[in-house]
Design an enzyme around this catalytic site. Structure first.
Site, PDB file in Angstrom:
ATOM      1  N   ALA A   1       0.830  -1.197   0.000  1.00 40.80           N
ATOM      2  CA  ALA A   1       0.000   0.000   0.000  1.00 40.80           C
ATOM      3  C   ALA A   1       0.869   1.253   0.000  1.00 40.80           C
ATOM      4  O   ALA A   1       1.916   1.303   0.661  1.00 40.80           O
ATOM      5  CB  ALA A   1      -0.914   0.006   1.216  1.00 40.80           C
ATOM      6  N   PRO A   2       0.474   2.287  -0.747  1.00 37.25           N
ATOM      7  CA  PRO A   2       1.230   3.544  -0.751  1.00 37.25           C
ATOM      8  C   PRO A   2       1.258   4.165   0.646  1.00 37.25           C
ATOM      9  O   PRO A   2       0.350   3.965   1.446  1.00 37.25           O
ATOM     10  CB  PRO A   2       0.443   4.428  -1.729  1.00 37.25           C
ATOM     11  CG  PRO A   2      -0.393   3.485  -2.537  1.00 37.25           C
ATOM     12  CD  PRO A   2      -0.688   2.327  -1.650  1.00 37.25           C
ATOM     13  N   GLY A   3       2.301   4.942   0.902  1.00 35.04           N
ATOM     14  CA  GLY A   3       2.417   5.623   2.189  1.00 35.04           C
ATOM     15  C   GLY A   3       3.580   5.088   3.000  1.00 35.04           C
ATOM     16  O   GLY A   3       4.307   4.175   2.580  1.00 35.04           O
ATOM     17  N   ILE A   4       3.733   5.647   4.204  1.00 33.25           N
ATOM     18  CA  ILE A   4       4.810   5.226   5.101  1.00 33.25           C
ATOM     19  C   ILE A   4       4.493   3.853   5.664  1.00 33.25           C
ATOM     20  O   ILE A   4       3.390   3.615   6.163  1.00 33.25           O
ATOM     21  CB  ILE A   4       4.975   6.251   6.244  1.00 33.25           C
ATOM     22  CG1 ILE A   4       5.331   7.627   5.665  1.00 33.25           C
ATOM     23  CG2 ILE A   4       6.048   5.794   7.224  1.00 33.25           C
ATOM     24  CD1 ILE A   4       5.342   8.742   6.690  1.00 33.25           C
ATOM     25  N   LYS A   5       5.434   2.945   5.593  1.00 36.71           N
ATOM     26  CA  LYS A   5       5.194   1.586   6.077  1.00 36.71           C
ATOM     27  C   LYS A   5       5.074   1.569   7.591  1.00 36.71           C
ATOM     28  O   LYS A   5       5.773   2.276   8.310  1.00 36.71           O
ATOM     29  CB  LYS A   5       6.337   0.670   5.635  1.00 36.71           C
ATOM     30  CG  LYS A   5       6.415   0.469   4.129  1.00 36.71           C
ATOM     31  CD  LYS A   5       7.568  -0.434   3.748  1.00 36.71           C
ATOM     32  CE  LYS A   5       7.635  -0.625   2.236  1.00 36.71           C
ATOM     33  NZ  LYS A   5       8.771  -1.480   1.836  1.00 36.71           N
ATOM     34  N   GLY A   6       4.148   0.726   8.081  1.00 37.56           N
ATOM     35  CA  GLY A   6       3.956   0.588   9.517  1.00 37.56           C
ATOM     36  C   GLY A   6       5.005  -0.316  10.139  1.00 37.56           C
ATOM     37  O   GLY A   6       5.611  -1.153   9.462  1.00 37.56           O
ATOM     38  N   MET A   7       5.201  -0.148  11.449  1.00 39.74           N
ATOM     39  CA  MET A   7       6.188  -0.956  12.155  1.00 39.74           C
ATOM     40  C   MET A   7       5.636  -2.308  12.590  1.00 39.74           C
ATOM     41  O   MET A   7       6.383  -3.280  12.706  1.00 39.74           O
ATOM     42  CB  MET A   7       6.717  -0.190  13.370  1.00 39.74           C
ATOM     43  CG  MET A   7       7.640   0.961  13.007  1.00 39.74           C
ATOM     44  SD  MET A   7       8.509   1.667  14.432  1.00 39.74           S
ATOM     45  CE  MET A   7       7.236   2.735  15.095  1.00 39.74           C
TER      46      MET A   7
ATOM     47  N   LYS B   1      -4.437  -5.862   6.099  1.00 37.36           N
ATOM     48  CA  LYS B   1      -3.412  -5.604   7.117  1.00 37.36           C
ATOM     49  C   LYS B   1      -3.056  -6.916   7.811  1.00 37.36           C
ATOM     50  O   LYS B   1      -3.940  -7.612   8.331  1.00 37.36           O
ATOM     51  CB  LYS B   1      -3.930  -4.586   8.132  1.00 37.36           C
ATOM     52  CG  LYS B   1      -4.351  -3.263   7.497  1.00 37.36           C
ATOM     53  CD  LYS B   1      -5.057  -2.333   8.474  1.00 37.36           C
ATOM     54  CE  LYS B   1      -4.137  -1.751   9.490  1.00 37.36           C
ATOM     55  NZ  LYS B   1      -4.813  -0.687  10.278  1.00 37.36           N
TER      56      LYS B   1
ATOM     57  N   ASP C   1     -14.073   0.700  11.034  1.00 30.79           N
ATOM     58  CA  ASP C   1     -14.415  -0.679  11.363  1.00 30.79           C
ATOM     59  C   ASP C   1     -13.465  -1.613  10.606  1.00 30.79           C
ATOM     60  O   ASP C   1     -12.974  -1.290   9.524  1.00 30.79           O
ATOM     61  CB  ASP C   1     -15.863  -0.961  10.958  1.00 30.79           C
ATOM     62  CG  ASP C   1     -16.388  -2.261  11.550  1.00 30.79           C
ATOM     63  OD1 ASP C   1     -15.739  -2.804  12.458  1.00 30.79           O
ATOM     64  OD2 ASP C   1     -17.456  -2.722  11.092  1.00 30.79           O
TER      65      ASP C   1
END
Length: 583
Positions: free
Chosen positions: A326-332, A347, A382
């Site tokens: 997914a575009p954007g900053i990657k989650g930790m 996710k 949700d």
């Protein structure tokens, strides 16, 4: 192939036991939904919120009970497959005149997938497609309420009819001034419809049950005039000072209804004998809203999951693009991917996290369950939680496959042409707020920053501290609402300790770039938010003008004290400017 004869006597008994388990579930579901009116009438807001949370647990509990019953009575897991084929055929027969056949089919699937090996999930032993039509179902019993009531006012009696619509719900209590409220609604209807010609079929169609959520009760219906249909909703509130009721606003059109039924709000409590009829009525008012989301909004989130998955499979069959990171900053802690043509994100919890993240898979799953059961106040998306989801492997970009293999090997199963994820969350896709701000006009930027601060304040009002408040953890919906979607650090506000940064005791402490003061678990220092959030001077100016109090520990402690004192905040699913005024 299905059997041509029903030869095993156990099959009918199993089908009856399965339907009995579903019946027990839906009786409990309806009972807690029906009791919402009494809680509203006496102003039991804490009880209403508890009921909303408790009801979510009913389904899995009844599935577990029914599974245990079938194992104990029939050794269900050991039965030959031809017996399960006969069970399904008997079950279909039992649903012929049922009022909730689609829900009963989903219940059947839930029990069977607990008993049967996952290899059978996609074959004839479960309902991959609905077997019983839900069209034109109505409860014909003499004492039953119809799905909706139709009213036929004249221009001279429209105000009186509006009042009658409300009194027909038989709320146990008095209105502050129902005649005045009906006049306010009439004025709003007149403004909404404009200069129109009154047609012969002019009518109000109103669903027969009120929709309860938090501190509100909602009349939901539509105005029909000629070939024009105008959806509407009337929020009814209870005045704290004397317990009397009043109509707070009049909402019109699909967009207003979409906000009311948003995926970022708690599920409604509605007493429904025929839920599919309610869904059909609501879909006529909100044609852009998927049936899966309407079922979920009515508290039938398992049915919503079932329909969503069918929609997803249909989309896969009719598309050819590939899943990507997914575009954007990657989650930790989460690996997030999407399919560009499909408006949702997937996710997956990673197997390991940076040292800065003191968490675990179990803690993260607990936070997501908290959000599912909590009042989301229009500010928390949700989530649909699935286990053992099969994807076509060739639809995955190689970069995404590499990341899944690296970060999520424990939940990844590669089986020939299939890629199976043992656990995944699915959420509505939004534009990450940090990316939105990069391309925003000055007007869009101001609105988004104001919305961001208000989103935090709405979460605070619902006793939620979001934890990580970075812009990247919020998204912008197509209506311009800012919604939080990263839950791994949320806490109850009342469990947090909001402190000011102590005054430095020496020049070394004052000049130190490190945290030199003692910090206990769940200590929060609001004044330290600014360096992380307000680096852009254009953003800072707007934020400080509208939401500077978020940097002050006194604001957070004041909200915490009100919640601890038992206060339940009003959070309206419509613009406060739409409110009629004093009650």
């Amino acid at each position: 192939m299905f059997p041509t004869q029903l030869t095993d006597t156990r099959a009918f008994d199993i089908a009856q036991a399965l339907l009995g388990g579903f019946g027990d579930h839906y009786r409990r579901f309806r009972a807690v939904s029906a009791q919402a009116q009494a809680r509203f009438e006496r102003g039991d807001w804490a009880g209403q919120q508890r009921a909303q949370a408790l009801r979510i647990e009913f389904y899995d509990a009844r599935v577990a009970e029914t599974t245990a019953l079938l194992q104990a009575r029939f050794a269900a897991a050991t039965l030959p497959m031809d017996v399960w084929q006969q069970v399904k055929l008997h079950y279909i027969g039992l649903l012929t005149n049922h009022h909730q056949p689609e829900l009963a089919e989903t219940f059947f699937n839930s029990v069977c997938t607990r008993i049967l090996h996952h290899a059978y999930f996609h074959n004839d032993f479960i309902f991959v497609r609905p077997a019983i039509s839900t069209e034109y179902i109505e409860n014909d019993e003499p004492a039953a309420r119809p799905t909706y009531r139709a009213y036929y006012p004249t221009p001279a009696t429209l105000r009186e009819t509006i009042a009658r619509v409300v009194t027909n719900f038989q709320l146990d209590g008095e209105f502050v001034d129902l005649h005045r409220d009906a006049g306010r609604v009439l004025d709003a209807v007149t403004r909404q419809l404009g200069d129109f010609r009154w047609r012969a079929n002019f009518q109000l169609q109103v669903l027969s049950s009120l929709f309860f959520r938090n501190k509100g009760a909602y009349v939901v219906g539509k105005i029909i005039n000629g070939f024009t249909e105008t959806p509407f909703a009337l929020p009814i509130l209870r005045r704290d000072s004397d317990g009397r009721f009043f109509i707070d606003a009049a909402l019109f059109g699909e967009d207003d209804l979409l906000m009311l039924f948003s995926f970022a709000r708690a599920y409604f409590l509605v007493d429904m004998q025929v839920p599919s009829a309610y869904v059909q009525f609501l879909r006529s008012m909100m044609p852009r809203k998927p049936r899966s989301e309407i079922y979920a909004a009515l508290g039938l989130q398992k049915q919503g999951k079932s329909l969503f998955y069918r929609d997803f499979l249909a989309h896969l069959r009719h598309s050819s693009d590939r899943f990507r990171i997914a575009p954007g900053i990657k989650g930790m802690v989460m690996l997030v991917f999407d399919l560009p043509s499909f408006p949702f994100v997937f996710k997956v919890i990673k197997d390991f996290y940076p040292a800065a993240k003191d968490t675990s898979r179990e803690q993260i799953q607990r936070k997501y369950r908290l959000v599912k059961a909590h009042d989301r106040v229009g500010r928390m998306a949700d989530t649909l939680e699935y286990t053992r989801v099969a994807f076509p492997r060739h639809r995955f970009e190689e970069a995404l496959l590499a990341e899944l293999r690296h970060f999520c090997p424990s939940v990844l199963e590669e089986n020939g042409d299939d890629l199976v994820l043992r656990h995944v969350y699915i959420e509505r896709r939004m534009v990450p707020l940090n990316l939105y701000l990069q391309d925003a006009t000055p007007e869009q930027r101001e609105r988004a920053v104001v919305e961001y601060g208000q989103a935090i304040k709405d979460l605070v009002a619902a006793n939620i501290f979001p934890g990580d408040m970075l812009w990247k953890n919020f998204g912008v919906t197509r209506h311009g609402k800012v919604v939080f979607y990263d839950y791994d650090e949320i806490e109850y506000l009342t469990d947090c300790h909001f402190r000011r940064v102590p005054a430095p005791r020496s020049e070394e402490e004052e000049m130190s770039g490190e945290v030199w003061w003692p910090v206990a678990p769940r200590d929060v220092f609001p004044e330290t938010f600014a360096p992380f959030l307000l680096g852009d001077p254009r953003v800072r100016e707007v934020f400080m003008r509208h939401h500077a109090d978020l940097l002050d520990a006194d604001f957070w402690n004041g909200q915490k004290q009100r919640i601890q004192a038992g206060h339940v905040h009003d959070v309206f699913p419509y613009d406060p400017a739409r409110r009629f005024g004093s009650a």
